[in-house]
Scaffold this active site. Structure first.
Site, mmCIF file in Angstrom:
data_model
loop_
_atom_site.group_PDB
_atom_site.id
_atom_site.type_symbol
_atom_site.label_atom_id
_atom_site.label_comp_id
_atom_site.label_asym_id
_atom_site.label_seq_id
_atom_site.Cartn_x
_atom_site.Cartn_y
_atom_site.Cartn_z
ATOM 1 N N HIS A 72 0.842 -1.202 0.000
ATOM 2 C CA HIS A 72 0.000 0.000 0.000
ATOM 3 C C HIS A 72 0.873 1.246 0.000
ATOM 4 C CE1 HIS A 72 -4.198 -1.528 1.438
ATOM 5 N NE2 HIS A 72 -3.686 -2.286 0.493
ATOM 6 N N TYR A 200 -8.872 5.393 8.264
ATOM 7 C CA TYR A 200 -8.945 5.662 9.706
ATOM 8 C C TYR A 200 -9.919 6.827 9.872
ATOM 9 C CZ TYR A 200 -4.541 3.017 10.356
ATOM 10 O OH TYR A 200 -3.563 2.046 10.379
ATOM 11 N N PRO A 292 -3.421 -0.387 19.148
ATOM 12 C CA PRO A 292 -3.278 -0.859 17.759
ATOM 13 C C PRO A 292 -3.309 0.233 16.694
ATOM 14 C CG PRO A 292 -5.452 -1.383 18.629
ATOM 15 C CD PRO A 292 -4.669 -0.840 19.768
ATOM 16 N N LYS A 296 1.673 -0.901 15.183
ATOM 17 C CA LYS A 296 3.108 -1.000 15.464
ATOM 18 C C LYS A 296 3.513 -2.256 16.240
ATOM 19 C CE LYS A 296 4.368 2.705 13.407
ATOM 20 N NZ LYS A 296 4.665 2.405 12.002
ATOM 21 N N TYR A 383 4.474 6.325 10.242
ATOM 22 C CA TYR A 383 3.575 5.238 9.845
ATOM 23 C C TYR A 383 4.335 4.163 9.077
ATOM 24 C CZ TYR A 383 -0.736 2.901 8.453
ATOM 25 O OH TYR A 383 -1.735 1.970 8.288
HETATM 26 C C1 PHB Z 1 -5.655 -4.553 11.066
HETATM 27 O O1 PHB Z 1 -5.655 -4.825 9.847
HETATM 28 O O2 PHB Z 1 -6.070 -5.352 11.904
HETATM 29 C C2 PHB Z 1 -5.120 -3.237 11.465
HETATM 30 C C3 PHB Z 1 -4.609 -2.379 10.509
HETATM 31 C C4 PHB Z 1 -4.121 -1.147 10.871
HETATM 32 C C5 PHB Z 1 -4.146 -0.771 12.197
HETATM 33 C C6 PHB Z 1 -4.631 -1.627 13.164
HETATM 34 C C7 PHB Z 1 -5.123 -2.867 12.803
HETATM 35 O O3 PHB Z 1 -3.691 0.456 12.526
#
Ligand code: PHB
Ligand code: APR
Length: 390
Positions: A72, A200, A292, A296, A383
């Protein structure tokens, strides 16, 4: 039994450390409390930084990840009904790899089995002794018999609730912790993702995240109360709530499907210092937890064992500099990832106790972020992941 390195825990940290040690010609054994099926049943985040991808390649387990993983180049921030792309590649020259932790774990397990390396699963009463001296031992019970492993070093890769950190005298360890007043309700479902990149979302009703495991499997989350019970969240209620927290266009495109897995996870920031106690080292969740937001956890586990495996290889070549500086080097990177995860969590979630002022601050920061290349660059740099020696 005698070996060079005894590893506790066959999660991503223990398995990757084992693979890297094997490449370096260092003998080791992994002792795990659960069964392989149980370990594979845990659903965790699925975004890998380049540093983690490189370490998986170095360990010789990257083939399926490169074939099936989704690189990505960016992700989206959604707020105020709008969508703002963070172009990771344009801002940093790097990208991330979307590939589930379950798949990483499976690849490491398969490579281990193919190489004939020893993993003791379903071990009971795992205990460690003598790590402050020269002859540390690891004892456990398996299939009704008691066993003892003598090793040069013991590495605790046994997660937040493991035995390694708990075996260190409290006077020798300092811990730092923040518990967040909400959880994440996560759903796994076999439907096409709502968008080709992750979203997000900051919404007055709470945070939401649209992630994926593949082009046909999604992982979606909504911020929930810590008092919520999974049984109270039907699939219809979950998708209804997610839809309300997304911008209109995404909400209209969202495809629902029956959940394959549904669970609530609390959010916590935690660091234990130091990460070395004589001949015992801690790595991964045994030493630190991040919320989460930003994914990380697995990446930090990978960077810890990347640094530690090199230090152990140096030791067997005659230099202890790497082992002596492991804790300090690992913690320097960990604290920066802790800061980013805490910041991203604070920016995106609803914190009822901060009131309207808190909401205005979040809004101002999001507005600033998407209008400032400098701020976007700082976010993107964190990130995609800081260098191993950050
Ligand atoms: C996930 O795919 O479970 C996931 C992806 C990004 C995040 C947290 C969890 O920031
Ligand atoms: N004896 C043996 N094994 C143990 C013990 C014990 N006393 N206690 C725990 N374990 C095992 C657990 O069963 C688990 O399989 O240690 C393993 C630790 O694995 P994880 O919790 O996955 O931790 P880690 O390998 O450091 O991986 C970090 O996983 O928790 C996520 O978000 C986190 O993605 C990050 C990654």
């Amino acid at each position: 039994m005698r070996t060079q390195v005894a590893i506790i825990g066959a999660g991503p940290s223990g398995l990757l450390l084992g693979a890297l040690l094997h490449k370096a010609g260092i003998a080791h054994v992994i002792v795990e409390r659960q069964s392989p099926e149980y370990v594979l049943g845990r659903i965790r985040a699925g975004v890998l930084e380049q540093v983690a991808v490189d370490l998986l390649d170095e360990a010789g387990v990257g083939e399926r990840m490169h074939r099936e993983g989704l690189p990505h180049d960016g992700f989206s921030l959604a707020f105020d009904g709008g969508h703002h792309r963070v172009d990771l590649h344009a801002l940093t020259g790097k990208r991330v790899m979307v590939y589930g932790q379950t798949e990483v774990t499976r690849d490491l397990m398969d490579a281990r089995a193919a190489a004939g390396l020893t993993t003791v699963y379903s071990a009971e009463n795992v205990a460690i002794q003598g790590f402050d001296g020269n002859r540390p031992t690891l004892s456990y019970r398996h299939a009704g018999a008691d066993h003892e492993i003598q090793a040069d070093f013991i590495v605790g890769c046994d997660g937040f609730h493991g035995v390694a950190r708990a075996s260190v005298p409290t006077s020798a360890i300092e811990t730092f912790e923040k518990v967040y007043p909400f959880g994440w309700l996560g759903v796994l479902a076999d439907v096409p993702p709502v968008h080709e990149e992750l979203i997000y979302a900051n919404h007055p009703r709470g945070f939401a995240l649209c992630s994926m495991r593949s082009k046909t499997r999604v992982r979606y989350y909504v911020q929930c109360s810590l008092d919520d019970h999974v049984e109270d969240w039907t699939d219809a209620r979950f998708f209804g709530e997610l839809r309300r927290r997304l911008p209109e266009g995404d909400a209209a495109r969202l495809i629902e499907g029956p959940s394959i897995e549904k669970s609530i996870a609390p959010l916590r920031s935690f660091v234990a210092e130091p990460m070395r106690f004589g001949r015992l080292f801690l790595a991964g969740d045994a030493a630190h937890i991040v919320p989460p937001t930003g994914a990380k956890g697995l990446n930090l586990a990978a960077s810890d064992v990347g640094i530690l495996s090199r230090a152990l290889a140096e030791h067997y070549r005659g230099s202890d500099l790497g082992l002596d500086t492991y804790s300090q080097r690992a913690l320097s990177r960990i604290w920066k990832a802790e800061r980013f995860s805490w910041w991203f969590t604070s920016l995106m979630h609803r914190f009822p106790e901060t009131g309207e002022f808190g909401r205005k601050m979040q809004h101002a920061e999001l507005d600033y972020l998407v209008s400032s290349e400098a701020a976007m660059k700082a976010m993107a740099e964190n990130y995609v992941g800081l260098p191993l020696d950050a």
